[in-house]
Design a protein around this motif. Structure first.
Motif, PDB file in Angstrom:
ATOM      1  N   HIS A 291       6.311  -0.913  19.922  1.00  0.00           N
ATOM      2  CA  HIS A 291       5.388  -0.582  21.025  1.00  0.00           C
ATOM      3  C   HIS A 291       5.104   0.902  21.157  1.00  0.00           C
ATOM      4  N   LEU A 292       5.568   1.695  20.212  1.00  0.00           N
ATOM      5  CA  LEU A 292       5.419   3.141  20.383  1.00  0.00           C
ATOM      6  C   LEU A 292       3.962   3.568  20.541  1.00  0.00           C
ATOM      7  N   ASP A 293       3.062   2.962  19.785  1.00  0.00           N
ATOM      8  CA  ASP A 293       1.662   3.399  19.868  1.00  0.00           C
ATOM      9  C   ASP A 293       1.112   3.215  21.281  1.00  0.00           C
ATOM     10  N   GLU A 294       1.418   2.065  21.911  1.00  0.00           N
ATOM     11  CA  GLU A 294       0.893   1.879  23.282  1.00  0.00           C
ATOM     12  C   GLU A 294       1.589   2.799  24.267  1.00  0.00           C
ATOM     13  N   TRP A 295       2.883   3.040  24.041  1.00  0.00           N
ATOM     14  CA  TRP A 295       3.597   3.956  24.951  1.00  0.00           C
ATOM     15  C   TRP A 295       3.038   5.369  24.826  1.00  0.00           C
ATOM     16  N   GLN A 296       2.737   5.769  23.598  1.00  0.00           N
ATOM     17  CA  GLN A 296       2.212   7.130  23.426  1.00  0.00           C
ATOM     18  C   GLN A 296       0.776   7.239  23.942  1.00  0.00           C
ATOM     19  N   ALA A 297       0.070   6.121  23.995  1.00  0.00           N
ATOM     20  CA  ALA A 297      -1.261   6.150  24.598  1.00  0.00           C
ATOM     21  C   ALA A 297      -1.166   6.308  26.117  1.00  0.00           C
ATOM     22  N   ALA A 298      -0.033   5.895  26.683  1.00  0.00           N
ATOM     23  CA  ALA A 298       0.134   5.950  28.138  1.00  0.00           C
ATOM     24  C   ALA A 298       0.840   7.212  28.612  1.00  0.00           C
ATOM     25  N   ALA A 299       1.536   7.907  27.726  1.00  0.00           N
ATOM     26  CA  ALA A 299       2.355   9.047  28.166  1.00  0.00           C
ATOM     27  C   ALA A 299       2.336  10.159  27.125  1.00  0.00           C
ATOM     28  N   ASP A 300       2.398  11.389  27.608  1.00  0.00           N
ATOM     29  CA  ASP A 300       2.437  12.532  26.677  1.00  0.00           C
ATOM     30  C   ASP A 300       3.765  12.592  25.934  1.00  0.00           C
ATOM     31  N   THR A 301       4.828  12.209  26.630  1.00  0.00           N
ATOM     32  CA  THR A 301       6.168  12.303  26.044  1.00  0.00           C
ATOM     33  C   THR A 301       6.857  10.954  26.181  1.00  0.00           C
ATOM     34  N   VAL A 302       7.467  10.499  25.106  1.00  0.00           N
ATOM     35  CA  VAL A 302       8.259   9.261  25.144  1.00  0.00           C
ATOM     36  C   VAL A 302       9.713   9.629  24.874  1.00  0.00           C
TER      37      VAL A 302
END
Ligand SMILES: NC(=O)c1ccc[n+]([C@@H]2O[C@H](COP(=O)([O-])OP(=O)(O)OC[C@H]3O[C@@H](n4cnc5c(N)ncnc54)[C@H](OP(=O)(O)O)[C@@H]3O)[C@@H](O)[C@H]2O)c1
Length: 359
Positions: free
Chosen positions: A85-96
């Motif tokens: 899910h990293l791609d969607e998380w990075q679309a939602a947040a600047d920093t993961v």
């Protein structure tokens, strides 16, 4: 009580143990505002209905498929979720900031050897392994942070001064870690159920524990690692038996080439003198003369210590952390503080409790 602050945060996996601890820390953090906590099972339920210590938080769980745009997304989901899910998380947040093992190792080959492969190996190079005492300089500006594993954190902190002093060069290192039941998460399964766990000192990973890979990667040496499940809720305690190539003072034929207790004090003080979360506890008087998880329960602190065994040419190095704090959520917040330029100890200045029951 609602969290206030300028930097917005989501906690994916907010209903789990590490997620709950993240919510507790972020709610008390002067710079963060918790925008969202996700749970599939508890969608629409209040955070306090799962985490009774957080009843004052005015927040309900949302599904992880419905992410808001935030500054930082903390992820505390099981291994395998972040890589998918990293791609969607990075679309939602600047920093993961991911607490799982998904981005801790550097190569796809390591994931093939130690895990079941990797579904997003193209992101491995972007990740910073977050044990701030080790990787502080790499964190500012990082946008993918991989929090170190709890057993690995305890072990690395115990051994780091020896590594920096060159005492692990060609040394034989045996690590024995004892861990509390919260390490298995809220859905820990039969081995973590109270009747099965109560009273045990159970070797659960005598060999080939996955954290061995992180320890070897970060310290650049081979370790023989064994983990025991013990009757604690919180805590990880590492006992590291180090046999230096040159022996130790008084314990080798050529004792002039060995290490002395004074060398060990210099090494541990040198490494941790300016670290806000690490205390050297080695000898002295009283009951708590060596690192002890109970002493750091609920805090982001780590205790490290040592003793020289001249008769056996051995250094015994100890380390104790709270797996939910320095071993996961606290370490993640510490890393985010460094990455975003907050005070390192922001939101992490809790003192521990004493006395307490089994932490
Ligand atoms: N416990 C520790 O001491 C510790 C230490 C260091 C690192 N970690 C790491 O932190 C992570 C969480 O550990 P934990 O102990 O908190 O586990 P946990 O208590 O089992 O919590 C897991 C959380 O992930 C959520 N989740 C599960 N599958 C998901 C999915 N497919 N998508 C989104 N959310 C999902 C769960 O909620 P829903 O199923 O309701 O969505 C739950 O909130 C793990 O990767 C673990 O290795 C834990």
């Amino acid at each position: 009580m609602a969290a206030t602050g300028g930097t917005t945060a989501t906690v994916v996996g907010g209903s789990g143990f590490a997620g709950g601890e993240l919510l507790r820390l972020l709610a008390g953090h002067p710079g963060f505002e918790v925008a969202q906590a996700t749970s599939r099972e508890y969608t629409n339920k209040t955070v306090g209905s799962v985490h009774p210590n957080l009843r004052d938080l005015d927040l309900r769980f949302t599904p992880p498929t419905d992410l808001e745009s935030v500054d930082v997304l903390f992820a505390a989901a099981p291994h395998g979720v972040a890589m998918d899910h990293l791609d969607e998380w990075q679309a939602a947040a600047d920093t993961v900031v991911d607490l799982s093992a998904d981005f801790r190792l550097e190569t796809e080959a390591q994931y093939s050897e130690w895990y079941d492969g990797h579904s997003a190996p193209e992101h491995l190079d972007d990740a910073v392994y977050a044990l701030p005492e080790l990787s502080r300089g790499d964190l500012p500006g990082a946008n993918l942070i991989a929090g170190g594993g709890c057993n690995a954190t305890a072990t690395i902190l115990g051994l780091l001064p020896l590594q920096e002093a060159g005492l692990l060069d060609d040394a034989h290192v045996v690590v024995d870690v004892k861990v509390g039941s919260s390490e298995g998460g809220a859905g820990g399964g039969p081995a973590s159920s109270h009747p099965e766990r109560s009273g045990v000192v159970r070797p659960y990973a005598p060999t080939s524990h996955r954290h061995e890979a992180e320890i070897e990667q970060e310290l650049g040496l081979s370790v023989s690692f064994t983990a025991h499940a013990v009757d604690m809720v919180r805590g990880a305690s590492a006992t590291c038996h180090v046999f230096p190539a040159n022996g130790v003072s008084g314990g080798s034929e050529d004792s002039s080439s060995g290490v002395s207790t004074g060398d060990l004090w210099s090494a541990y003080r040198g490494t941790y003198e300016h670290e806000p979360f690490v205390d050297v506890v080695a000898g002295g008087s009283g009951v708590y003369r060596y690192p002890e998880p109970k002493a750091v329960a609920g805090t982001n602190g780590a205790e490290v210590g040592f003793e020289l065994d001249e008769d056996n040419d051995r250094i015994v190095a100890f380390s104790a952390i709270d797996n939910m704090m320095k071993g996961s959520a606290g370490q993640a917040v510490h890393a985010a503080n460094v990455a975003l330029g907050f005070e390192e100890a922001a939101g992490l200045d809790q003192l521990g409790l004493h006395p307490v029951g089994s932490p």
